[in-house]
Scaffold this active site. Structure first.
Site, PDB file in Angstrom:
ATOM      1  N   CYS A 200       3.387  -2.436   5.265  1.00  0.00           N
ATOM      2  CA  CYS A 200       4.122  -3.464   4.521  1.00  0.00           C
ATOM      3  C   CYS A 200       4.307  -4.734   5.352  1.00  0.00           C
ATOM      4  CB  CYS A 200       5.483  -2.930   4.083  1.00  0.00           C
ATOM      5  SG  CYS A 200       5.378  -1.583   2.895  1.00  0.00           S
TER       6      CYS A 200
ATOM      7  N   CYS B 216      -0.832   0.051  -2.986  1.00  0.00           N
ATOM      8  CA  CYS B 216       0.556   0.447  -3.252  1.00  0.00           C
ATOM      9  C   CYS B 216       1.254  -0.491  -4.236  1.00  0.00           C
ATOM     10  CB  CYS B 216       1.350   0.569  -1.947  1.00  0.00           C
ATOM     11  SG  CYS B 216       1.567  -0.965  -1.058  1.00  0.00           S
TER      12      CYS B 216
END
Length: 127
Positions: free
Chosen positions: A106, A37
């Protein structure tokens, strides 16, 4: 809409992240990135008497990456190295009031970069 996906705490840490930048004279540095990402995080720590006295970060990434990095530094600050090593992704997600399922990855940025910084600190002690 963006704000519907995130808790108020996540939005607050995204809009006003804590501990951003590079601290003076860090004695441990760590980094982590997710090439899938594009998020990337550097963490800097200053340890005194086995306690993280100061911590900061620089991050490139999405709002969740910024918020989780900010929260990771907030949780770690003032902890002993042993306590900081026990911080998990779930601790960060819980402190932020949750994350959307597709953004939970994340939270590993902060945990892994923090562990890397602590490892760097221990290596620097041995030099």
């Amino acid at each position: 809409m963006f704000t519907d996906d995130y808790s108020d705490i996540v939005i607050e840490h995204f809009m006003c992240p804590r501990n951003v930048g590079i601290i003076n004279n860090p004695n441990g540095e760590g980094s982590n990135g997710d090439p899938q990402c594009g998020d990337y995080l550097d963490i800097y720590i200053r340890v005194e008497n086995n306690v993280i006295e100061d911590i900061s970060f620089l991050v490139q990434g999405c709002p969740a990456s910024i918020a989780t990095s900010s929260m990771a530094t907030e949780i770690a600050k003032g902890k002993t190295l042993e306590e900081a090593l026990k911080i998990t992704e779930d601790d960060i997600i819980e402190a932020l009031g949750g994350l959307p399922e597709n953004k939970k990855h994340c939270s590993n940025l902060g945990v892994r970069a923090l562990r890397d910084a602590i490892e760097d600190y221990y290596e620097n002690l041995g030099k």
